[in-house]
Enzyme design. Sequence first.
Site, mmCIF file in Angstrom:
data_model
loop_
_atom_site.group_PDB
_atom_site.id
_atom_site.type_symbol
_atom_site.label_atom_id
_atom_site.label_comp_id
_atom_site.label_asym_id
_atom_site.label_seq_id
_atom_site.Cartn_x
_atom_site.Cartn_y
_atom_site.Cartn_z
ATOM 1 N N GLU A 127 0.855 -1.194 0.000
ATOM 2 C CA GLU A 127 0.000 0.000 0.000
ATOM 3 C C GLU A 127 0.883 1.233 0.000
ATOM 4 O O GLU A 127 2.113 1.124 0.134
ATOM 5 C CB GLU A 127 -0.949 -0.023 1.206
ATOM 6 C CG GLU A 127 -2.000 -1.121 1.087
ATOM 7 C CD GLU A 127 -2.967 -1.165 2.252
ATOM 8 O OE1 GLU A 127 -3.589 -0.138 2.544
ATOM 9 O OE2 GLU A 127 -3.096 -2.230 2.873
ATOM 10 N N HIS A 243 -9.236 9.005 2.962
ATOM 11 C CA HIS A 243 -8.840 7.956 2.023
ATOM 12 C C HIS A 243 -9.147 8.444 0.615
ATOM 13 O O HIS A 243 -10.243 8.947 0.353
ATOM 14 C CB HIS A 243 -9.612 6.666 2.319
ATOM 15 C CG HIS A 243 -9.006 5.454 1.684
ATOM 16 N ND1 HIS A 243 -9.056 5.247 0.330
ATOM 17 C CD2 HIS A 243 -8.327 4.410 2.202
ATOM 18 C CE1 HIS A 243 -8.433 4.102 0.050
ATOM 19 N NE2 HIS A 243 -7.983 3.581 1.170
ATOM 20 N N ARG A 289 -1.418 9.328 1.304
ATOM 21 C CA ARG A 289 -2.854 9.532 1.075
ATOM 22 C C ARG A 289 -3.277 10.997 1.012
ATOM 23 O O ARG A 289 -4.195 11.343 0.262
ATOM 24 C CB ARG A 289 -3.647 8.847 2.194
ATOM 25 C CG ARG A 289 -3.641 7.361 2.044
ATOM 26 C CD ARG A 289 -4.460 6.675 3.092
ATOM 27 N NE ARG A 289 -4.317 5.246 2.844
ATOM 28 C CZ ARG A 289 -4.820 4.297 3.604
ATOM 29 N NH1 ARG A 289 -5.522 4.603 4.668
ATOM 30 N NH2 ARG A 289 -4.643 3.045 3.293
ATOM 31 N N HIS A 350 -11.556 8.770 6.720
ATOM 32 C CA HIS A 350 -11.271 7.339 6.858
ATOM 33 C C HIS A 350 -10.744 6.968 8.242
ATOM 34 O O HIS A 350 -11.189 5.986 8.828
ATOM 35 C CB HIS A 350 -10.241 6.955 5.790
ATOM 36 C CG HIS A 350 -9.870 5.518 5.775
ATOM 37 N ND1 HIS A 350 -10.802 4.509 5.627
ATOM 38 C CD2 HIS A 350 -8.662 4.889 5.884
ATOM 39 C CE1 HIS A 350 -10.179 3.333 5.629
ATOM 40 N NE2 HIS A 350 -8.890 3.536 5.810
ATOM 41 N N ARG A 385 -1.226 8.459 9.139
ATOM 42 C CA ARG A 385 -1.006 7.038 9.432
ATOM 43 C C ARG A 385 -0.507 6.292 8.197
ATOM 44 O O ARG A 385 -1.018 6.465 7.089
ATOM 45 C CB ARG A 385 -2.329 6.417 9.881
ATOM 46 C CG ARG A 385 -2.256 4.955 10.198
ATOM 47 C CD ARG A 385 -3.640 4.464 10.547
ATOM 48 N NE ARG A 385 -4.527 4.679 9.421
ATOM 49 C CZ ARG A 385 -4.998 3.713 8.645
ATOM 50 N NH1 ARG A 385 -4.674 2.465 8.872
ATOM 51 N NH2 ARG A 385 -5.801 3.995 7.649
HETATM 52 C C1 SIN Z 1 -7.332 0.270 2.534
HETATM 53 O O1 SIN Z 1 -7.570 -0.916 2.345
HETATM 54 O O2 SIN Z 1 -7.058 1.063 1.643
HETATM 55 C C2 SIN Z 1 -7.385 0.776 3.911
HETATM 56 C C3 SIN Z 1 -6.277 0.245 4.703
HETATM 57 C C4 SIN Z 1 -5.982 1.192 5.821
HETATM 58 O O3 SIN Z 1 -6.554 2.265 5.877
HETATM 59 O O4 SIN Z 1 -5.115 0.870 6.640
#
Ligand code: SIN
Length: 531
Positions: A127, A243, A289, A350, A385
């Site tokens: 991610e 998000h 993000r 989010h 985060r």
């Molecule tokens: C996501 O799956 O994009 C969210 C994961 C997260 O916010 O830690």
Amino acid sequence: MSDGYIVEADLRRVPALWPEVVIVGGGVAGLSAALAAADAGAQAAVLVKQSMTDSNTFHAQGGIAVAVAPGDSVGKHVEDTLAAGADLCREEAVRSIIADGPERLHDLLEWGAIFDRDGAGLAFGREGAHSFRRIVHAAGDQTGRELVRVLQARVEAHPRVSVLQNTFSVDLLHSGGAVWGVLAVDASGGLLAVYARATVLATGGVGAVYRESTNPEVASGDGIAMAARAGALLEDLEFVQFHPTTLYMAGVKRHLISEAVRGEGAYLLNTRRERFMGAYHSLNELAPRDIVSRAILSEMSRTNSPHVYLDLRHIQPQRVLSRFPGIAATCSNYGLDITKDLVPVRPAAHYFMGGIRTDMEGRTNVERLFACGECACTGLHGANRLASNSLLEGLVMGRRAGLAAVGLSDPGRFPLKSIGPDERPVDIELDVADMAASLRSLMWRQVGIIRSGDELASALRALHYWRRYVLRCRSAERGVFVLRNMLTVAVLMSAAAFQRGESRGAHYRTDFPNALDEWRIHQTFALKDVL
Ligand code: SIN
């Protein structure tokens, strides 16, 4: 009557329970706390606002960030977390929580959690802002469900844990800087007092105060608001993570489209079908993000569109469907085939980096009160985060708080016979749904992704005004209690955002667009500071 309550009650007439530890919240942090406390010998009661499936944990898609992949290390995970946190993480918290990750993952595997595999080993996802593929996931994009399945089964089988679902905790029973338990509205709508030697809040975040949110409705900041009323110190309240990608279709709930989708190579396109992230950051779609969210807003404005698109069409369809079965099913409900169609998305609130300030065992400044998970602030996340660090924090800090809550001395009888709000109630006809909608719109427009001093000041004026009459409204309706909590956290968050005269991580101010050295500090608030 006494200060700091929103419920009026004569406690002599309220039915009561007496576990040793009461835990409020049924997500990963709450269930981990309950298991730890019960395994250490305590009788534990878990109060869950609605059902076990109504939590941010249950809906979590991405996974758990843990440094166990070959070649990865705790040190690299720490570095990524500190970099994402924009110079505001507490390094001690980062090192200690991340170091416990492998052990907590080992527990989950022992308890029967089924994570996705790549041959004999675990499969690792990627991610944004992670330098390594280190996200452990389950059933593709349904990690939260798997965590709840495993933890819930263990909790329910434990002889020393009882779970009360549909039990909404409204006020902490507190006096003189200590807490004796909680006052809740139970499944029948009646009041229930739960007295305990220790109270652990694991109530999750605040996403429900925003019009656009990935969170379920239960995430209305209840634990944070009740802790604030009991005198708890709160920290980093200006930092809300937005998000970048939630499904956007008029009238459709804002479903999260996991960042792991971009981790697998999906592109962001504007409505002119142009890929745009290269113009904003060298990491393209996997930039932090806050940067992706602002880039999307800028493209939406440039193209005069209510959304941008996620494009997965170049990724092998089999790979897409096996990695993201939940997202594919959700989108197909609205006629979208994610292997062939562009997916309309836009940002939404989010995750809350701020919350009730705790030490590394979940202790707050209020005696006998602990907090863990999203409602708490350990300093792990700093100003932003790192993705998938939150389930990790819930596992680690839930367990630590549960252990620290065991073995406290008997506090004696609760000293108050009755509790209630300070102000005399008045008969006001309140349209709860309308008030909640106004609050959410205001937070989204004025305390959202892009902020300014003028907008924040005007939001604060409105919020204070609304809060005053909602607090005075004579009502014992559940919806009014929720609204009071939402207004309280909204005031706190807006005040913190107004004070921070810089931009850092998820907090972006047009009037102070740069990070400033003198603001490399945490802001700590008590409720009395903002009223
Ligand atoms: C996501 O799956 O994009 C969210 C994961 C997260 O916010 O830690």
